[in-house]
Design a protein around this motif. Sequence first.
Motif, PDB file in Angstrom:
ATOM      1  N   VAL A   1      -5.738  -9.939   5.731  1.00 59.95           N
ATOM      2  CA  VAL A   1      -6.238 -10.829   6.205  1.00 59.95           C
ATOM      3  C   VAL A   1      -6.947 -11.541   5.108  1.00 59.95           C
ATOM      4  CG1 VAL A   1      -7.863 -11.944   7.934  1.00 59.95           C
ATOM      5  CG2 VAL A   1      -6.462 -10.048   8.388  1.00 59.95           C
ATOM      6  N   GLY A   2      -7.880 -11.253   4.372  1.00 51.26           N
ATOM      7  CA  GLY A   2      -8.394 -12.104   3.273  1.00 51.26           C
ATOM      8  C   GLY A   2      -7.208 -12.791   2.572  1.00 51.26           C
ATOM      9  N   LEU A   3      -6.284 -11.896   1.869  1.00 52.71           N
ATOM     10  CA  LEU A   3      -5.066 -12.629   1.137  1.00 52.71           C
ATOM     11  C   LEU A   3      -4.525 -13.606   1.899  1.00 52.71           C
ATOM     12  CD1 LEU A   3      -3.212  -9.328   0.103  1.00 52.71           C
ATOM     13  CD2 LEU A   3      -4.480 -11.168  -1.516  1.00 52.71           C
ATOM     14  N   ILE A   4      -4.486 -13.668   3.118  1.00 50.72           N
ATOM     15  CA  ILE A   4      -3.886 -14.828   4.169  1.00 50.72           C
ATOM     16  C   ILE A   4      -4.726 -16.051   4.178  1.00 50.72           C
ATOM     17  CG2 ILE A   4      -2.875 -15.318   6.179  1.00 50.72           C
ATOM     18  CD1 ILE A   4      -2.261 -12.467   6.673  1.00 50.72           C
TER      19      ILE A   4
ATOM     20  N   ALA B   1      -6.533 -20.306  10.404  1.00 51.94           N
ATOM     21  CA  ALA B   1      -6.429 -19.657  11.887  1.00 51.94           C
ATOM     22  C   ALA B   1      -5.230 -19.057  12.324  1.00 51.94           C
ATOM     23  CB  ALA B   1      -7.346 -20.366  12.682  1.00 51.94           C
ATOM     24  N   VAL B   2      -4.394 -19.953  12.361  1.00 52.09           N
ATOM     25  CA  VAL B   2      -3.032 -19.666  12.791  1.00 52.09           C
ATOM     26  C   VAL B   2      -2.269 -18.530  12.046  1.00 52.09           C
ATOM     27  CG1 VAL B   2      -0.722 -20.594  13.046  1.00 52.09           C
ATOM     28  CG2 VAL B   2      -2.502 -21.702  14.040  1.00 52.09           C
ATOM     29  N   PHE B   3      -2.104 -18.792  10.711  1.00 47.09           N
ATOM     30  CA  PHE B   3      -1.643 -17.824   9.863  1.00 47.09           C
ATOM     31  C   PHE B   3      -2.250 -16.462   9.799  1.00 47.09           C
ATOM     32  CE2 PHE B   3      -0.337 -21.970   7.504  1.00 47.09           C
ATOM     33  CZ  PHE B   3       0.638 -22.085   8.207  1.00 47.09           C
ATOM     34  N   GLY B   4      -3.564 -16.477   9.957  1.00 52.54           N
ATOM     35  CA  GLY B   4      -4.230 -15.384  10.023  1.00 52.54           C
ATOM     36  C   GLY B   4      -3.827 -14.523  11.262  1.00 52.54           C
ATOM     37  N   LEU B   5      -3.922 -15.023  12.350  1.00 47.92           N
ATOM     38  CA  LEU B   5      -3.549 -14.556  13.593  1.00 47.92           C
ATOM     39  C   LEU B   5      -2.074 -13.923  13.567  1.00 47.92           C
ATOM     40  CD1 LEU B   5      -5.148 -16.706  15.980  1.00 47.92           C
ATOM     41  CD2 LEU B   5      -6.045 -14.455  15.553  1.00 47.92           C
TER      42      LEU B   5
ATOM     43  N   VAL C   1       1.478  -9.519  12.864  1.00 50.90           N
ATOM     44  CA  VAL C   1       2.732  -8.795  12.122  1.00 50.90           C
ATOM     45  C   VAL C   1       2.150  -7.233  11.586  1.00 50.90           C
ATOM     46  CG1 VAL C   1       4.068  -8.763   9.986  1.00 50.90           C
ATOM     47  CG2 VAL C   1       3.816 -10.962  11.485  1.00 50.90           C
ATOM     48  N   GLN C   2       1.067  -7.366  11.230  1.00 47.81           N
ATOM     49  CA  GLN C   2       0.391  -5.741  10.678  1.00 47.81           C
ATOM     50  C   GLN C   2       0.359  -4.803  11.964  1.00 47.81           C
ATOM     51  OE1 GLN C   2      -3.319  -6.693   9.243  1.00 47.81           O
ATOM     52  NE2 GLN C   2      -2.742  -6.980   7.222  1.00 47.81           N
ATOM     53  N   THR C   3       0.098  -5.328  13.132  1.00 44.66           N
ATOM     54  CA  THR C   3      -0.294  -4.584  14.302  1.00 44.66           C
ATOM     55  C   THR C   3       1.438  -4.131  14.441  1.00 44.66           C
ATOM     56  OG1 THR C   3      -2.012  -5.872  14.978  1.00 44.66           O
ATOM     57  CG2 THR C   3      -0.731  -4.545  16.697  1.00 44.66           C
ATOM     58  N   VAL C   4       2.381  -5.110  14.734  1.00 44.73           N
ATOM     59  CA  VAL C   4       3.686  -4.822  15.059  1.00 44.73           C
ATOM     60  C   VAL C   4       4.428  -3.823  14.041  1.00 44.73           C
ATOM     61  CG1 VAL C   4       6.249  -5.725  15.119  1.00 44.73           C
ATOM     62  CG2 VAL C   4       4.258  -6.944  16.391  1.00 44.73           C
ATOM     63  N   ALA C   5       3.969  -3.941  12.747  1.00 44.27           N
ATOM     64  CA  ALA C   5       4.345  -2.989  11.664  1.00 44.27           C
ATOM     65  C   ALA C   5       3.833  -1.663  11.958  1.00 44.27           C
ATOM     66  CB  ALA C   5       3.999  -3.507  10.300  1.00 44.27           C
ATOM     67  N   MET C   6       2.497  -1.354  12.284  1.00 41.81           N
ATOM     68  CA  MET C   6       1.897  -0.296  12.648  1.00 41.81           C
ATOM     69  C   MET C   6       2.779   0.435  14.053  1.00 41.81           C
ATOM     70  SD  MET C   6      -2.077  -0.107  12.159  1.00 41.81           S
ATOM     71  CE  MET C   6      -2.423  -1.267  13.590  1.00 41.81           C
ATOM     72  N   LEU C   7       3.025  -0.320  14.835  1.00 38.10           N
ATOM     73  CA  LEU C   7       3.807   0.091  15.821  1.00 38.10           C
ATOM     74  C   LEU C   7       5.088   0.594  15.488  1.00 38.10           C
ATOM     75  CD1 LEU C   7       2.561  -2.184  18.727  1.00 38.10           C
ATOM     76  CD2 LEU C   7       1.686   0.058  18.341  1.00 38.10           C
TER      77      LEU C   7
ATOM     78  N   VAL D   1      -1.301  -4.359   3.152  1.00 39.44           N
ATOM     79  CA  VAL D   1      -1.694  -5.319   2.118  1.00 39.44           C
ATOM     80  C   VAL D   1      -0.312  -5.877   1.774  1.00 39.44           C
ATOM     81  CG1 VAL D   1      -2.262  -5.493  -0.484  1.00 39.44           C
ATOM     82  CG2 VAL D   1      -3.434  -3.744   1.213  1.00 39.44           C
ATOM     83  N   ALA D   2       0.732  -5.231   1.610  1.00 39.11           N
ATOM     84  CA  ALA D   2       2.200  -6.026   1.287  1.00 39.11           C
ATOM     85  C   ALA D   2       2.544  -7.150   2.346  1.00 39.11           C
ATOM     86  CB  ALA D   2       3.306  -4.840   1.468  1.00 39.11           C
ATOM     87  N   ILE D   3       2.072  -6.995   3.667  1.00 36.60           N
ATOM     88  CA  ILE D   3       2.444  -7.864   4.733  1.00 36.60           C
ATOM     89  C   ILE D   3       1.556  -8.900   4.674  1.00 36.60           C
ATOM     90  CG2 ILE D   3       1.951  -8.186   7.171  1.00 36.60           C
ATOM     91  CD1 ILE D   3       3.101  -5.192   7.698  1.00 36.60           C
ATOM     92  N   GLY D   4       0.276  -8.584   4.212  1.00 35.72           N
ATOM     93  CA  GLY D   4      -0.712  -9.500   3.804  1.00 35.72           C
ATOM     94  C   GLY D   4      -0.106 -10.418   2.532  1.00 35.72           C
ATOM     95  N   LEU D   5       0.095  -9.842   1.645  1.00 39.22           N
ATOM     96  CA  LEU D   5       0.764 -10.655   0.491  1.00 39.22           C
ATOM     97  C   LEU D   5       1.911 -11.556   1.044  1.00 39.22           C
ATOM     98  CD1 LEU D   5       0.359 -11.217  -2.557  1.00 39.22           C
ATOM     99  CD2 LEU D   5       1.747  -9.206  -2.930  1.00 39.22           C
ATOM    100  N   ILE D   6       3.017 -10.872   1.555  1.00 42.19           N
ATOM    101  CA  ILE D   6       3.988 -11.520   2.117  1.00 42.19           C
ATOM    102  C   ILE D   6       3.919 -12.895   2.857  1.00 42.19           C
ATOM    103  CG2 ILE D   6       6.116 -11.486   3.730  1.00 42.19           C
ATOM    104  CD1 ILE D   6       6.301  -8.604   2.608  1.00 42.19           C
TER     105      ILE D   6
END
Length: 143
Positions: A63-66, A86-90, A95-101, A132-137
């Motif tokens: 989230v900090g990267l975003i 705000a939008v990109f952070g959300l 996306v992180q949550t979907v990736a975990m699922l 972290v990769a999702i945040g970086l992407i």
Amino acid sequence: MTLLETLARGAGAIAAYAAVGVILMIVGFYVIDWATPGKLSEVIRTERNPNATLLTSSALAAVGLIVAASIWASGGRLAEGLAGTAVFGLVGIVVQTVAMLLFDRIVGISVRELVKEPELQPGARLLAVTNVAIGLITAVAVI
């Protein structure tokens, strides 16, 4: 514009971005809390669970990267920058949550199971790097 006005304006922008960043991190924390059994703060603080700590830390770093990329991409336009952050952070949190699922369903690595383990697990390391990769992407996509 005087130096004092410039400094005051800059300090206000920093405070606004910091507030949005903190809010996004709190939202991210509670999304992870939703995805894990028990109260996440208790699992980390009381049980001292390394898997929960690593997964939470990596998600918040993402989230900090975003947030940082959104600030960079704003080009000094405060209102647009705050809205974009705000939008990109959300989006990043979703996306992180979907990736975990997906990792749970497709790969068989469950966050819910990982945080029950008292020792650091390889799956937690994998999901942390994924966060972290999702945040970086997402951050690079913002730029």
